[in-house]
Enzyme design. Structure first.
Site, PDB file in Angstrom:
ATOM      1  N   LYS A 172       0.867  -1.191   0.000  1.00 29.80           N
ATOM      2  CA  LYS A 172       0.000   0.000   0.000  1.00 29.80           C
ATOM      3  C   LYS A 172       0.895   1.229   0.000  1.00 29.80           C
ATOM      4  O   LYS A 172       2.057   1.149   0.382  1.00 29.80           O
ATOM      5  CB  LYS A 172      -0.850   0.019   1.263  1.00 29.80           C
ATOM      6  CG  LYS A 172      -1.767  -1.169   1.396  1.00 29.80           C
ATOM      7  CD  LYS A 172      -3.155  -0.719   1.806  1.00 29.80           C
ATOM      8  CE  LYS A 172      -4.031  -1.901   2.107  1.00 29.80           C
ATOM      9  NZ  LYS A 172      -4.401  -1.953   3.521  1.00 29.80           N
ATOM     10  N   HIS A 175       1.671   6.655   2.979  1.00 36.46           N
ATOM     11  CA  HIS A 175       0.947   7.922   2.905  1.00 36.46           C
ATOM     12  C   HIS A 175       1.516   8.986   3.837  1.00 36.46           C
ATOM     13  O   HIS A 175       2.456   8.720   4.606  1.00 36.46           O
ATOM     14  CB  HIS A 175      -0.554   7.722   3.105  1.00 36.46           C
ATOM     15  CG  HIS A 175      -0.926   7.083   4.397  1.00 36.46           C
ATOM     16  ND1 HIS A 175      -0.717   7.709   5.590  1.00 36.46           N
ATOM     17  CD2 HIS A 175      -1.489   5.887   4.669  1.00 36.46           C
ATOM     18  CE1 HIS A 175      -1.159   6.925   6.563  1.00 36.46           C
ATOM     19  NE2 HIS A 175      -1.616   5.807   6.023  1.00 36.46           N
ATOM     20  N   HIS A 178       2.243   8.181   7.394  1.00 34.85           N
ATOM     21  CA  HIS A 178       3.466   7.412   7.641  1.00 34.85           C
ATOM     22  C   HIS A 178       4.684   8.330   7.632  1.00 34.85           C
ATOM     23  O   HIS A 178       5.626   8.135   8.391  1.00 34.85           O
ATOM     24  CB  HIS A 178       3.635   6.310   6.597  1.00 34.85           C
ATOM     25  CG  HIS A 178       2.542   5.288   6.637  1.00 34.85           C
ATOM     26  ND1 HIS A 178       1.776   4.962   5.550  1.00 34.85           N
ATOM     27  CD2 HIS A 178       2.068   4.538   7.664  1.00 34.85           C
ATOM     28  CE1 HIS A 178       0.893   4.047   5.895  1.00 34.85           C
ATOM     29  NE2 HIS A 178       1.051   3.776   7.181  1.00 34.85           N
TER      30      HIS A 178
HETATM   31  N1  ARG Z   1       1.305  -0.529  16.772  1.00 37.02           N
HETATM   32  C1  ARG Z   1       0.674   0.136  15.858  1.00 37.02           C
HETATM   33  N2  ARG Z   1      -0.621  -0.043  15.679  1.00 37.02           N
HETATM   34  N3  ARG Z   1       1.356   0.998  15.108  1.00 37.02           N
HETATM   35  C2  ARG Z   1       0.818   1.774  14.036  1.00 37.02           C
HETATM   36  C3  ARG Z   1       0.632   0.979  12.798  1.00 37.02           C
HETATM   37  C4  ARG Z   1       0.099   1.792  11.658  1.00 37.02           C
HETATM   38  C5  ARG Z   1      -0.594   0.998  10.599  1.00 37.02           C
HETATM   39  N4  ARG Z   1       0.281   0.121   9.893  1.00 37.02           N
HETATM   40  C6  ARG Z   1      -1.257   1.958   9.625  1.00 37.02           C
HETATM   41  O1  ARG Z   1      -0.750   2.186   8.559  1.00 37.02           O
HETATM   42  O2  ARG Z   1      -2.304   2.509   9.935  1.00 37.02           O
END
Ligand code: ARG
Length: 565
Positions: A172, A175, A178
Site C-alpha cells: 500500500k 501515505h 506514515h
Molecule cells: N502498533 C501500531 N498499531 N502501530 C501503528 C501501525 C500503523 C498501521 N500500519 C497503519 O498504517 O495505519
C-alpha cells in the site's frame, strides 16, 4: 562544504538543531527552552540584584524565579508574595504590599549587562534579557559543550523506551501519515537518547490480513518476477490495485483471497514463502529510503510476527474474565463501555485475529523482550480511540501485575531511604501511563511529480529534484560544489546498525551535487513537518518547504554550515 552534511543533515541529536532553528527566529523568547548554563547566568544576575535590594539570599531567590506564561511578559519572573511571606535570613520580614514592592524593585533594579528590563506586573516582577547577550551565552555554551549540548544523559539512565513509528503497510502507499510518523518518531527517539534512555526503534509493518491473500492471488495473475525484484513497493502496489478492482466485480477472487489467507494463518509453507518474499523485498527497499532520512530501526517486525503471542492474549483475557463471547456467532469482544471506549472485538467468529488482537500480542512480546519502562506509539490522530482501547485492555491485563511490581519497588526505595534519611516518595508511574500515544494531525495536499498516490521514494526524489533545480540556478556555487565535493554517509540502514558505526565517502562532481541536493531536500521535508504544531493539520507545500529563507530545512542547513565554518 562538508559541514553542510555531517552534523545537522536530518540527524537531530536531541532537540539541539531545532533549538538552533528556534534561536534563529526568536532567540530571546526561547530562553526557557535552554535549561542550562546560559539560563543559569541570567537567573544568577537577577537573584544577585534582588538579593542586594531585599536582603533575601541568592539561593532562595534562584528558587523563586519562574517562566512567565506569556511570552510578552519576558523570559523570567518572580512572584513577589513569596518574598514577603518568607522571612529573611535575619528572621525579619518585609512588610509591604506585593504590588508596591514589585514597583519599587523595578525602579531600583540596576543597569545590568545581562538583564534588559525589570517590569512590574501586578504582584509579579518580570524580566527580559538582552538578546545579544543571550545569543552570546548560548553560542558559547554550544561551543564549550559541543556534542554534549542539550544532552542530559542522567535523566533516563537505566531506562528503556520502545518507539513504534513509521509502520507502513506492505503493498500500500506510504501515505502522509506514515511520513509524519517517521519524522516525529525519529525525533521522539533522539530526544529520549539525548536524555540517556535506551531506545528501541520499532517499525511495525502492516503485513498481515486478508489483503495479503488478495495480493498473492493478484500476483499469480499479474505478477512479474523481474519487476518485483527491481521495484517491489511499486510493483506490489500495482498488482494490488489491479486485483482489488477485479475483486469488486468477481466474487470468486474474494473467496480465493480468503482461502489463501487462511492457509497463511494455518502456517502453510508455500503460501507463507510467497508472502515472506514480498515482505523481505519490501523491507529491503525501504531501508535505503530511511537511510536517506538518516533513520535506522532496531527492529522490523509487524502484525505477522504476533502469532505466537495471540493465544496468551486470549488466555489472559479469559483469566481476567474480560472475554465476552457473542452467543449468536461466537465472536469475542471486551466490554470497555465503562470508559466510553465501546466493545472492541478481539476474536472474529471464524477464529481469526484483528488489528487490536495483534497489537496486544505485540505488546506482550515487547514487554517480554525489552522489559521497557515506556512505550511510545507515533500514530495519526485517527487511531486515537483505537489506541485508547489497546492501552485500556493492556492495563486490565497487566496493570495488576505491574502494580505489584511497583509496590515492591516502592517498598525497596523506602527501605533504602531509611538509611539515608530522605523523605518517602510516591510511586511516580502507573503502568498504563507508560503507554504513550504521540498523535498528530493530517498533512493535506501532498502529491509528488509522480502523482497523488504517495510513496516515500517519490517524496524524497521530488525534494531532491527541486533542490537540484534551485542549486543549478546559482552557477558559481554549483561549480564550486562540483569541484570541492562533499562527504557522504554510506552506512546502509542495517538492522541494529548504530549511528556511530557509519562510514563516509568523499564525493565530487555530479555525485556531490546530487548528494547535497538529497540531504538538503530531505531536511526540507523534515523541517516542514516540525514547523507546525504536532496536533494540527497542515498543507504540504513544496514551494514553502524549499525556500532558502525562513524557518526551513534549507535555511537550517545553511545556518549550520555557516556556524561550523
Ligand atoms: N502498533 C501500531 N498499531 N502501530 C501503528 C501501525 C500503523 C498501521 N500500519 C497503519 O498504517 O495505519
Amino acid at each position: 562544504m562538508a559541514a553542510w552534511l555531517r552534523p545537522v543533515a536530518c540527524e537531530y541529536k536531541s532537540a539541539n538543531d531545532f533549538r538552533l532553528l528556534a534561536s534563529c527566529r526568536q532567540m530571546h523568547n526561547q530562553a526557557h527552552t535552554i535549561p542550562s548554563m546560559a539560563t543559569r547566568n541570567f537567573k544568577t544576575a537577577i537573584a544577585r540584584n534582588i538579593s542586594r535590594l531585599t536582603g533575601h539570599t541568592e539561593p532562595f531567590l534562584l528558587g523563586c524565579i519562574e517562566r512567565p506564561k506569556l511570552r510578552s511578559h519576558g523570559e523570567f519572573s518572580i512572584p513577589i508574595p513569596k518574598l514577603i511571606k518568607t522571612p529573611l535570613a535575619t528572621g525579619e520580614r518585609i512588610v509591604k504590599k506585593p504590588v508596591d514592592l514589585s514597583k519599587e524593585l523595578a525602579e531600583k533594579f540596576p543597569q545590568d549587562p545581562l538583564i534588559r528590563t525589570a517590569t512590574p506586573q501586578g504582584a509579579f516582577l518580570n524580566f527580559s534579557v538582552h538578546p545579544v547577550e543571550f545569543i552570546r551565552q548560548v553560542v558559547t555554551q554550544v561551543h564549550t559543550e559541543c556534542d554534549g549540548y542539550g544532552m542530559h544523559p542522567s535523566l533516563g539512565r537505566g531506562r528503556t523506551c520502545v518507539v513504534d513509528y513509521s509502520s507502513p503497510n506492505i503493498a500500500k502507499p506510504f501515505h502522509a501519515g506514515h511520513l509524519r510518523s517517521t519524522i516525529l518518531g525519529n525525533f521522539v527517539s533522539k530526544v529520549h537518547e539525548a536524555c540517556g534512555w535506551k531506545v528501541i526503534g520499532i517499525n511495525y509493518l502492516g503485513d498481515w490480513g486478508k489483503q495479503y491473500g488478495l495480493l498473492a492471488v493478484g500476483f499469480d495473475k499479474y505478477g512479474d518476477q523481474a519487476k518485483l525484484e527491481q521495484d517491489p513497493i511499486h510493483h506490489l502496489y500495482e498488482v494490488y490495485i489491479r486485483i482489488n478492482k477485479e475483486a469488486e466485480t468477481d466474487k470468486e477472487i474474494d473467496v480465493k483471497a480468503k482461502e489463501y489467507f487462511k492457509r497463511m494463518e494455518e502456517g502453510d509453507e508455500t503460501a507463507l514463502s510467497t508472502w515472506r518474499h514480498f515482505r523481505t523485498l519490501s523491507i529491503a527497499s525501504y531501508t535505503p529510503l530511511y537511510t536517506r532520512l538518516n533513520i535506522r530501526f532496531d527492529v522490523y517486525t509487524g502484525e505477522s510476527e504476533t502469532d505466537a503471542h495471540i493465544p496468551r492474549i486470549q488466555d489472559l483475557l479469559a483469566h481476567h474474565n474480560l472475554a465476552i463471547t457473542d452467543p449468536a456467532d461466537g465472536a469475542v469482544h471486551v466490554d470497555l463501555d465503562r470508559w466510553d471506549l465501546g466493545k472492541p472485538v478481539i476474536r472474529r467468529a471464524d477464529g481469526t485475529s484483528l488489528y487490536v488482537t495483534r497489537d496486544l500480542a505485540s505488546l506482550a512480546m515487547r514487554r517480554e523482550r525489552w522489559a521497557f519502562d515506556r512505550a511510545v506509539y507515533v500514530v495519526g490522530h485517527e487511531q486515537e480511540r483505537y489506541l485508547k482501547q489497546v492501552f485500556r485492555i493492556a492495563g486490565l491485563l497487566w496493570g495488576g501485575e505491574r502494580e505489584e511490581e511497583e509496590r515492591e519497588i516502592k517498598r525497596r526505595r523506602i527501605e533504602e531511604k531509611k538509611h539515608v534519611g530522605e523523605e518517602e516518595m510516591e510511586p511516580d508511574n502507573h503502568w498504563t501511563e507508560d503507554l504513550v500515544h504521540v498523535s498528530f494531525g493530517r498533512i493535506h495536499g501532498m502529491s509528488t511529480r509522480k502523482g497523488n498516490v504517495v510513496f516515500l521514494r517519490d517524496i524524497l526524489d521530488t525534494a531532491r529534484e527541486t533542490m537540484l533545480e534551485i542549486m543549478r540556478g546559482n552557477e558559481e556555487k554549483f561549480e564550486e560544489i562540483m569541484e570541492v565535493g562533499t562527504d557522504a554517509n554510506t552506512g546502509e540502514g542495517k538492522e541494529g546498525a548504530s549511528a556511530q558505526g557509519e562510514t563516509t565517502a568523499r564525493l565530487t562532481g555530479e555525485a556531490a551535487v546530487e548528494q547535497i541536493a538529497d540531504v538538503v531536500g530531505a531536511s526540507a521535508v523534515v523541517v516542514q513537518d516540525m514547523q507546525g504544531r504536532r496536533a494540527k493539520d497542515y498543507d504540504f507545500s513544496w514551494e514553502r518547504m524549499t525556500d532558502a529563507i525562513g524557518d526551513t530545512g534549507v535555511y537550517l542547513q545553511y545556518a549550520h554550515a555557516r556556524i561550523c565554518g
